[in-house]
Design a protein around this motif. Structure first.
Motif, PDB file in Angstrom:
ATOM      1  N   ILE A 138      29.908 -17.445  23.688  1.00  0.00           N
ATOM      2  CA  ILE A 138      28.816 -17.900  24.541  1.00  0.00           C
ATOM      3  C   ILE A 138      28.281 -19.197  23.938  1.00  0.00           C
ATOM      4  CG2 ILE A 138      26.542 -17.362  25.465  1.00  0.00           C
ATOM      5  CD1 ILE A 138      27.239 -14.353  24.898  1.00  0.00           C
ATOM      6  N   PRO A 158      19.750 -21.623  28.457  1.00  0.00           N
ATOM      7  CA  PRO A 158      19.026 -20.397  28.786  1.00  0.00           C
ATOM      8  C   PRO A 158      17.527 -20.558  29.015  1.00  0.00           C
ATOM      9  CG  PRO A 158      19.458 -20.501  26.440  1.00  0.00           C
ATOM     10  CD  PRO A 158      20.174 -21.663  27.045  1.00  0.00           C
ATOM     11  N   PHE A 199      24.176 -10.441  28.377  1.00  0.00           N
ATOM     12  CA  PHE A 199      25.050 -11.376  27.667  1.00  0.00           C
ATOM     13  C   PHE A 199      25.493 -10.769  26.336  1.00  0.00           C
ATOM     14  CE2 PHE A 199      23.950 -15.164  30.282  1.00  0.00           C
ATOM     15  CZ  PHE A 199      25.208 -15.745  30.322  1.00  0.00           C
ATOM     16  N   GLY A 246      18.759 -16.252  35.681  1.00  0.00           N
ATOM     17  CA  GLY A 246      19.954 -16.621  34.933  1.00  0.00           C
ATOM     18  C   GLY A 246      21.210 -16.528  35.777  1.00  0.00           C
ATOM     19  N   PRO A 247      22.384 -16.660  35.145  1.00  0.00           N
ATOM     20  CA  PRO A 247      23.641 -16.598  35.901  1.00  0.00           C
ATOM     21  C   PRO A 247      23.850 -15.242  36.567  1.00  0.00           C
ATOM     22  CG  PRO A 247      23.985 -17.456  33.676  1.00  0.00           C
ATOM     23  CD  PRO A 247      22.604 -16.909  33.720  1.00  0.00           C
ATOM     24  N   SER A 270      16.351 -24.337  32.246  1.00  0.00           N
ATOM     25  CA  SER A 270      17.728 -24.788  32.455  1.00  0.00           C
ATOM     26  C   SER A 270      17.798 -26.162  33.115  1.00  0.00           C
ATOM     27  CB  SER A 270      18.478 -23.777  33.321  1.00  0.00           C
ATOM     28  OG  SER A 270      17.910 -23.726  34.628  1.00  0.00           O
ATOM     29  N   MET A 299      23.807 -19.619  39.732  1.00  0.00           N
ATOM     30  CA  MET A 299      22.587 -19.427  38.951  1.00  0.00           C
ATOM     31  C   MET A 299      21.499 -18.853  39.843  1.00  0.00           C
ATOM     32  SD  MET A 299      21.798 -20.052  35.678  1.00  0.00           S
ATOM     33  CE  MET A 299      20.161 -20.778  35.638  1.00  0.00           C
ATOM     34  N   CYS A 303      25.766 -22.227  28.710  1.00  0.00           N
ATOM     35  CA  CYS A 303      24.449 -21.700  29.051  1.00  0.00           C
ATOM     36  C   CYS A 303      23.358 -22.673  28.601  1.00  0.00           C
ATOM     37  CB  CYS A 303      24.191 -20.360  28.351  1.00  0.00           C
ATOM     38  SG  CYS A 303      25.256 -19.007  28.889  1.00  0.00           S
ATOM     39  N   TYR A 329      16.287 -17.526  31.360  1.00  0.00           N
ATOM     40  CA  TYR A 329      16.964 -16.238  31.500  1.00  0.00           C
ATOM     41  C   TYR A 329      15.973 -15.089  31.255  1.00  0.00           C
ATOM     42  CZ  TYR A 329      21.448 -18.788  31.062  1.00  0.00           C
ATOM     43  OH  TYR A 329      22.518 -19.637  31.226  1.00  0.00           O
ATOM     44  N   TRP A 355      25.466 -21.315  23.820  1.00  0.00           N
ATOM     45  CA  TRP A 355      24.043 -21.112  24.125  1.00  0.00           C
ATOM     46  C   TRP A 355      23.271 -22.371  23.741  1.00  0.00           C
ATOM     47  CZ3 TRP A 355      22.443 -16.688  26.501  1.00  0.00           C
ATOM     48  CH2 TRP A 355      21.103 -16.329  26.472  1.00  0.00           C
ATOM     49  N   PRO A 401      27.768 -21.912  34.897  1.00  0.00           N
ATOM     50  CA  PRO A 401      26.655 -21.661  35.818  1.00  0.00           C
ATOM     51  C   PRO A 401      26.308 -22.927  36.596  1.00  0.00           C
ATOM     52  CG  PRO A 401      26.211 -20.666  33.681  1.00  0.00           C
ATOM     53  CD  PRO A 401      27.431 -21.508  33.505  1.00  0.00           C
TER      54      PRO A 401
END
Length: 441
Positions: A216, A186, A204, A163-164, A189, A159, A184, A196, A218, A136
């Protein structure tokens, strides 16, 4: 003031002369200020000095279960630390492994382990023709540095405020087996300060990746780093959501106390599924007999429990909130309405994301450096350090004193205006040149 984008060439030239004089005034101050990294300031670090007194030579260094923290063992971390970090990360302590001072090291280890030994029995990435990661953007430069170091191809994903771009994420991971993960941040950011949305977290958790070893990554680095008591962002807990969606093994969740206590000597953790934990422990058994349990115990004694940590973070917020608000006020006063830039106004985290006119970020950063203020390198928020639009600059307000930050922010706005006026005049020149080159009708 009239928007720069609506000014005539003569008006821009007049404004440029004024800005040149103003910049030279700052340059004459011989400033040497640093806003390049998101570091806690001295006052923030002072909040944790009591950590040094939490244990002394007279202290009981035993855990509740009788573990002697001075000795070998306890691969996954002492139970008290797993409970504290579990509460901080909103996860069951049974899903937690405690590491050393840096969550970045856990991420590096996770990529390295996947390269050399694969993920839960899958083919090691080093034996594959191609390995890709979704990134992202703008995003965290140190994430990108890890995947670049291992030769992993990085694919930028835009982004948004929620979120993405999940349409893009879902399509790519479902079609391309060589995509093995996504970075990520989240909550709050890096660098935008976005969190997110519930819908994004659920999407996700419901990803259907072509690669069974897709994970992922995170990085919930700013999970408790709020700026305001009465206006905070909240996240759906990703491990629980993945389990609910039938994908319990799809996520590695990272956190640390790096910006809670001392960045150089905090504790970090990963939260993930039982299957992932067993896979990770197989590496750890060959890497260490156990991380610093004395430091784990020190943190537990210092905070007591999650309530102590939350109160501690309120003190952090009281120190850095005025810095964020001051920078935002200076930006609004000096740049608002000019039509040349935008910036985020986060509710937490450590950064403000700034976007100038296309083709100006590098020049703004260079100009600000010549004025005596070092910023994060332009392009660093993109994979390979290459922002294709040359617009994004990460602003890090936390480290300088209020006085130094005020001066740095004001100088920055002068440089933004200076470079933007210059760019707009260049655009006019280019447009005129192209018009002259058009064949006569």
């Amino acid at each position: 003031m009239k928007p720069y984008t609506e000014m005539t060439r003569e008006e821009l030239q007049e404004e440029f002369k004024k800005l040149k004089v103003e910049f030279e005034r700052y340059q004459a101050m011989n400033l040497n200020l640093d806003m390049s990294r998101g570091k806690p300031c001295k006052e923030q670090l002072d909040l944790s000095v009591g950590l040094m007194d939490a244990l002394n030579s007279e202290a009981d260094l035993y855990c509740e279960d009788g573990t002697d923290c001075r000795n070998y063992g306890v691969l996954g971390g002492i139970q008290e630390a797993r409970q504290l970090m579990g509460d901080m990360m909103e996860n069951n302590p049974d899903n937690i492994l405690i590491y050393g001072n840096s969550s970045l090291s856990i991420m590096y280890d996770s990529i390295s382990r996947s390269m050399t030994h694969g993920v839960m029995g899958s083919t090691p990435w080093c034996k594959l023709d191609k390995v890709k990661f979704l990134c992202p953007v703008p995003g965290y430069d140190r994430h990108f540095a890890i995947t670049e170091y291992f030769g992993i191809e990085m694919i930028p994903v835009p982004m948004h405020e929620d979120g993405p771009d999940m349409d893009m994420v879902e399509k790519l991971v479902s079609e391309d087996e060589s995509i093995k993960g996504i970075w990520c941040v989240p909550k709050y950011s890096n660098p935008q300060g976005y969190s997110y949305s519930d819908a994004t977290v659920r999407r996700f958790a419901r990803l259907e990746p072509a690669a069974r070893d897709f994970r992922i990554y995170w990085d919930n680095a700013y999970g408790i780093h709020h700026l305001y008591d009465d206006d905070q962002d909240y996240l759906i807990e990703i491990l629980a959501e993945c389990k609910r969606a039938g994908h319990p093994d799809m996520v590695y969740k990272f956190a640390s106390t790096s910006k809670v206590t001392f960045p150089g000597s905090g504790i970090s953790a990963i939260a993930t599924s039982f299957n992932n934990l067993e896979d990770i422990k197989e590496q750890l058994r060959h890497q260490t007999i156990g991380y610093d349990k004395v430091n784990q115990l020190r943190h537990v004694r210092f905070f007591g429990d999650i309530h102590g940590m939350v109160e501690h973070m309120r003190k952090h917020a009281d120190i850095i909130r005025p810095k964020f608000e001051m920078v935002e006020d200076i930006f609004e006063k000096n740049l608002g309405g000019l039509g040349i830039c935008t910036w985020t106004k986060p509710k937490g985290g450590y950064f403000i994301s700034f976007d100038g006119l296309p083709g100006t970020a590098k020049r703004i950063v260079d100009k600000t450096k010549k004025g005596g203020v070092t910023l994060t390198k332009a392009g660093s928020t993109w994979p390979y350090g290459k922002d294709p639009y040359d617009t994004n600059i990460r602003i890090a307000p936390t480290y300088p004193s209020m006085d130094n930050l005020r001066t740095a922010a004001q100088l920055f706005t002068v440089c933004v205006r200076y470079i933007s006026v210059k760019k707009l005049m260049e655009n006019m020149d280019e447009a005129e040149k192209q018009a002259q080159e058009q064949p006569q009708q």
